[in-house]
Design a protein around this motif. Sequence first.
Motif, PDB file in Angstrom:
ATOM      1  N   ALA A 366     -10.869  61.232  71.384  1.00 59.35           N
ATOM      2  CA  ALA A 366     -11.819  60.268  70.828  1.00 59.35           C
ATOM      3  C   ALA A 366     -13.244  60.626  71.236  1.00 59.35           C
ATOM      4  O   ALA A 366     -14.201  60.343  70.524  1.00 59.35           O
ATOM      5  CB  ALA A 366     -11.467  58.853  71.308  1.00 59.35           C
ATOM      6  N   GLU A 367     -13.391  61.300  72.390  1.00 54.56           N
ATOM      7  CA  GLU A 367     -14.736  61.678  72.873  1.00 54.56           C
ATOM      8  C   GLU A 367     -15.131  63.081  72.418  1.00 54.56           C
ATOM      9  O   GLU A 367     -16.133  63.606  72.893  1.00 54.56           O
ATOM     10  CB  GLU A 367     -14.797  61.610  74.408  1.00 54.56           C
ATOM     11  N   GLY A 368     -14.349  63.690  71.545  1.00 57.47           N
ATOM     12  CA  GLY A 368     -14.668  65.046  71.085  1.00 57.47           C
ATOM     13  C   GLY A 368     -13.672  66.053  71.624  1.00 57.47           C
ATOM     14  O   GLY A 368     -12.627  65.685  72.173  1.00 57.47           O
ATOM     15  N   TRP A 369     -14.006  67.343  71.460  1.00 59.53           N
ATOM     16  CA  TRP A 369     -13.077  68.407  71.865  1.00 59.53           C
ATOM     17  C   TRP A 369     -13.118  68.593  73.369  1.00 59.53           C
ATOM     18  O   TRP A 369     -14.196  68.568  73.979  1.00 59.53           O
ATOM     19  CB  TRP A 369     -13.457  69.722  71.196  1.00 59.53           C
TER      20      TRP A 369
END
Length: 417
Positions: A366-369
């Motif tokens: 959800a916060e990116g890769w």
Amino acid sequence: MADAHVHDAGEGLVPVEEARERILAQVAPLQPLELPLQEAEGCVLAADLVAETDIPDFASSAMDGFAVRASDVAGASEDRPAELRIVGRALIGRRPEATVGGGEALRIATGAPIPAGADAIVPIEDCEVVGDRVRVLRPVPEGKHIRPAGEDVRAGEVLLRAGRRLGAPELGLLATAGFSHPPVHPRPRVVVLSTGDELVPPTQRPEFGQVRDSNGYLLYGALREVGAVPVMAGIVPDDVEAFKEAVFSHLLQADAFISSGGVSVGERDVVKAAFFKRGDVSFYRVAMQPGMPQGFGHVEGKPFFGLPGNPVSVFVSFEVFIRPALRKMMGRRQLYRPEVTARLEADVTGPRDKTQFARVRVRRTAEGWVAAPTGGRGSNLIATVSRANGLAIIPPGVETAPAGSEVRVMVFRPTED
Ligand code: AMP
Ligand code: MG
């Protein structure tokens, strides 16, 4: 790929980007061949193809029913059906038995050519057949349930442009349009040689000190993945004459060569010894880890890639140099792997003067890769690659990329695999 950082490269080391540019400048798309559709699958079209005829090239019925003149049934209703004389049939794959005149109808099947004179199809549900007559219960507008000629593509239109890769829809389109042998850049046939006196095939139990040939199979997989055709030339001992013989005996089958091992400075570095004097393959050191020693040149006009021996070096060198070069030979326009920016889950330490390609597993959150290192940086640790799906690019000048920092990652396989 990240910035070149040319000025940070150590003494005598060629920056990664520069090494790759040099290679790419020396390979070209393979001469187009007219290949049968099945062989052309996955290849890149080498010329614009223009439709020679309309597609479809005849008007056909979209329904089972009767071909009629719309004006004959304009006033039809259940109470006052329009009665028409059945003058024959229109079957698929055949010329219609008759034309449709005023007050006439032809029984027609889905896909059958529209008979001359008819301009609409009445679906069978809206008809009652009585002997050689049909009663039409509802009007149909002109053109109804007719698939016109040229509805998909008009004669003279460009079907596909040069540069298009032939996937399933393109093969279907070309077959429809009658291009049975489209001109494409063929798949490069790449001869794979594993050098080393210590190597045995994976079918054999190694004696003490012997090593199973890993690179040959690693390269086989990498070549298949990029769409090239591997030609397995097997294990070659550390003998200059034997190595030259193995290369030259495969010249006819080859569009390119890849060897692994024997490019360093050891006395048994057979690849280097074989080409050093001929001058057609140059050997140099790239500012990268793993994969520092590299050889590249041409043998009788065929690109030759001389890779180091350790399997991780082979994998990384293939990804960084060979894969883009082969894609260029195949006429592909996008040469590189997709990259993502990911947050490291642990520190990655590498040499200060080189680009480090660190094996990582990336996943989307959800916060990116995020990227998790998959193990040590030794270039013999092939299991660390098999756990990874990406190579984090740690540029020169950075010794430790700390946990929490952002790095660019080349993603070398689908992250869901
Ligand atoms: P080289 O560059 O030939 O000195 O090889 C470097 C290291 O890689 C040595 O430990 C070799 O045994 C190993 N190696 C070379 N070729 C292969 C291969 N085909 N499969 C597995 N390991 C290899
Ligand atoms: Mg060797």
